[in-house]
Design an enzyme around this catalytic site. Structure first.
Site, PDB file in Angstrom:
ATOM      1  N   LYS A  21       5.943  66.413  57.910  1.00 45.23           N
ATOM      2  CA  LYS A  21       5.172  66.063  59.107  1.00 45.23           C
ATOM      3  C   LYS A  21       4.465  67.323  59.625  1.00 45.23           C
ATOM      4  CE  LYS A  21       5.982  63.773  63.618  1.00 45.23           C
ATOM      5  NZ  LYS A  21       7.021  63.144  64.451  1.00 45.23           N
ATOM      6  N   SER A  35       5.879  58.538  65.810  1.00 44.41           N
ATOM      7  CA  SER A  35       4.822  59.485  65.521  1.00 44.41           C
ATOM      8  C   SER A  35       4.880  60.030  64.092  1.00 44.41           C
ATOM      9  CB  SER A  35       4.874  60.654  66.517  1.00 44.41           C
ATOM     10  OG  SER A  35       6.034  61.441  66.307  1.00 44.41           O
ATOM     11  N   SER A  71      10.450  58.020  66.792  1.00 49.40           N
ATOM     12  CA  SER A  71       9.362  58.477  65.922  1.00 49.40           C
ATOM     13  C   SER A  71       9.673  58.501  64.424  1.00 49.40           C
ATOM     14  CB  SER A  71       8.880  59.865  66.351  1.00 49.40           C
ATOM     15  OG  SER A  71       8.034  59.738  67.459  1.00 49.40           O
TER      16      SER A  71
END
Ligand SMILES: *[C@@H]1O[C@H](CO)[C@@H](O)[C@H](O)[C@H]1NC(C)=O
Ligand SMILES: *[C@@H]1O[C@H](CO)[C@@H](O)[C@H](O)[C@H]1NC(C)=O
Ligand SMILES: *[C@@H]1O[C@H](CO)[C@@H](O)[C@H](O)[C@H]1NC(C)=O
Ligand SMILES: *[C@@H]1O[C@H](CO)[C@@H](O)[C@H](O)[C@H]1NC(C)=O
Ligand SMILES: *[C@@H]1O[C@H](CO)[C@@H](O)[C@H](O)[C@H]1NC(C)=O
Ligand SMILES: *[C@@H]1O[C@H](CO)[C@@H](O)[C@H](O)[C@H]1NC(C)=O
Length: 509
Positions: free
Chosen positions: A104, A185, A209
């Site tokens: 990420k 996210s 997330s």
């Protein structure tokens, strides 16, 4: 649905069938174990693997926007891993050796890759060192393939949410149903795992997330107990809730990544030393047991499975609960988590107040630790967004949470009260329920219990659960108390093996 998207989708799906395999090794859905077998029997190299994923990213990313950057050094690192494997006596290399991993974009690397949390504000910043989890992955021999797109600033910029969108990475899409939300996210990590744009991926969670995008992209996500994995070098929201975890196509792969990234880190000393007592001798793979549901006490709390009779979700979740029983689990329904309506109301449960102050403090501590950065404070990020309103979509998304956070002045009386309310809600809620009924897990849909878990730093694993009427995936999540990873892995693995729900992406409009 605009026509161009359909046309692009059709073209890409056709292109996918042309994707090459190495010496008869089918890479697309390859698990870590089969990759290692392929390395071992000479049918696959790490270089071939990286080439495959780079090729697949270049085909799919114009549609899915899952990847924000690829590592220009990935092929070189893969070649090094191949050479290491050839020269090492057999068995010396671990499970992730030579395996490409996508990170990420809020997980810092000290290499050619930028780390920007999806924003232009951090573009060009330079980390002093790799994040703690990246140091562990590299030590295990994993090859950093690139950075995954994410909801900008882990969705902490605006109440509107950014729904799979970032200024740098664009709008990410769900590879099952392109018009459905991919959730955030850790969006790009989940999509890249789902669409085989990387062997394995890593995401982060503050409240939902990992669990949400993993559920909605039909992959496995592990949200570890806070502190089990180091947060050093991760663009923060709050050390009280932030955690780093794997997102993969199978429970086994996710557990192999978990094994690689857990452990003490002097740069996140307090949390990682407290949580290190939970790490079992011999690691987590010993809990990949087909009979892992047998004898487990599973609670089904009220307020989560509220699907109308006749919906796919209603039927499928009922079947799953029956399956758990058939596998020997003791399923206890009709349980109440005390104060659930308060817990699920993030504006009133104390989380918004605590997070705003904690975010400003931790971000303003993180940014000066970079060896170079165009922005050094939250105030400078706010000014950057104001100065770049078009790129940062200020009109559509704004930055209200940033403004609220900038207004805070540390952990004062109000914030202390909010934090102790969060602790009390967790103690009176999930913790009390689980102890009273001696539960091994609570089972809930998707990320719907993420706030219940987040306030106490509790772990969860989500596993593919099914596909709705329109083909949008949903997940089954097993949540527990701190350090319950071993039993959550047992249940999630047994459930995955008996249901085998996941199918490859459908790219429906
Ligand atoms: C090597 O292992 C892979 C992965 O299990 C398998 O697909 C392939 O057929 C094997 N090749 C040989 C030559 O044994
Ligand atoms: C990192 O960002 C810079 C722009 O500041 C860009 O030139 C470079 O290509 C980016 N790195 C990668 C690996 O994409
Ligand atoms: C769903 O069906 C069951 C019996 O099949 C019934 O008891 C229940 O009341 C129904 N629920 C709703 C919301 O209609
Ligand atoms: C920040 O604080 C000032 C002064 O108390 C207040 O007027 C303003 O509305 C606040 N802004 C936000 C975004 O909370
Ligand atoms: C939660 O509910 C219990 C009663 O079930 C109550 O005693 C307690 O004060 C509540 N906790 C919070 C933080 O609201
Ligand atoms: C779980 O996700 C699916 C797919 O988006 C959705 O249909 C379902 O309503 C979700 N359930 C909950 C409780 O969020």
């Amino acid at each position: 649905m605009p026509q161009p998207l359909l046309a692009v989708a059709a073209a890409l799906v056709l292109l996918l069938f042309a994707a090459a395999a190495a010496h008869g090794f089918e890479i697309e859905e390859a698990t870590v174990a089969s990759i290692q077998l392929g390395f071992h029997n000479g049918s696959l190299t790490s270089v071939e693997l990286v080439r495959f994923y780079l090729d697949r990213i270049s085909r799919l990313n114009p549609l899915l926007h899952a990847v924000i950057e690829v590592n220009p050094d990935a092929l070189r690192h893969a070649a090094r891993a191949d050479a290491e494997r050839r020269s090492s006596s057999s068995g010396k290399c671990g499970a992730l050796h030579g395996v490409p991993v996508l990170l990420k974009d809020n997980i810092a690397t000290r290499d050619a890759l930028n780390t920007t949390a999806g924003s232009f504000a951090l573009l060009g910043s330079v980390a002093r060192r790799d994040a703690g989890v990246v140091r562990r992955l590299r030590r295990a021999g994993a090859v950093v393939l690139g950075k995954a797109n994410m909801d900008e600033w882990a969705n902490f910029r605006s109440l509107a949410g950014t729904d799979g969108w970032s200024a740098r990475g664009g709008q990410a899409r769900n590879p099952y149903v392109l018009s459905a939300s991919p959730c955030g996210s850790s969006t790009g990590s989940a999509i890249a795992a789902a669409a085989s744009m990387a062997a394995v991926t890593v995401g982060t969670e503050t409240d939902g997330s990992i669990l949400c995008p993993a559920s909605l992209n039909s992959v496995v996500g592990i949200k570890p107990t806070v502190g089990l994995t180091s947060r050093a070098g991760v663009v923060p929201i709050t050390p009280r809730q932030d955690t780093v975890g794997p997102i993969c196509r199978t429970v086994t792969d996710a557990v192999l990544v978990l094994d690689a990234i857990v452990g003490y880190d002097a740069l996140d000393a307090a949390a990682t030393s407290t949580a290190s007592k939970y790490i079992p001798d011999g690691g987590y793979t010993q809990f990949l047991k087909k009979e892992g549901l047998n004898g487990k006490r599973i609670g089904i709390p009220n307020g989560f499975f509220s699907y109308a009779n006749g919906t796919v979700q209603h039927t499928v979740y009922q079947q799953h609960i029956d399956t758990m029983r058939k596998q020997g689990a003791i399923v206890i329904e009709d349980l109440d988590i005390a104060n659930l309506s308060v817990i699920l109301d993030s504006l009133n449960n104390g989380q918004e107040i605590a997070l705003a102050a904690e975010f400003k403090l931790s971000l303003n501590a993180y940014l000066p630790g970079l060896s170079y950065s165009p922005v050094r404070t939250l105030a400078e990020i706010i000014a950057f967004n104001d100065a770049h309103p078009v790129e940062e979509k200020m009109k559509e998304i704004g930055q209200i949470i940033f403004l609220v956070a900038e207004n805070t002045t540390g952990i004062g009386a109000i914030e202390k009260a909010a934090i102790s309310q969060l602790n009390k809600l967790s103690a009176d809620g999930l913790e009390k329920l689980m102890r009273e009924h001696e539960l091994d897990a609570v089972v809930t849909p998707n990320d719907s219990a993420s706030s219940v878990l987040a306030m106490g730093g509790m772990p969860a694993i989500t596993v593919p659960g099914g596909y709705g009427k329109l083909g949008v995936p949903f997940g089954v999540s097993f949540g527990g108390l701190k350090g319950y990873e071993p039993r959550l892995i047992e249940m999630a693995y047994a459930f995955e093996q008996v249901t085998m729900v996941r199918k490859t992406p459908t790219f429906l409009p």
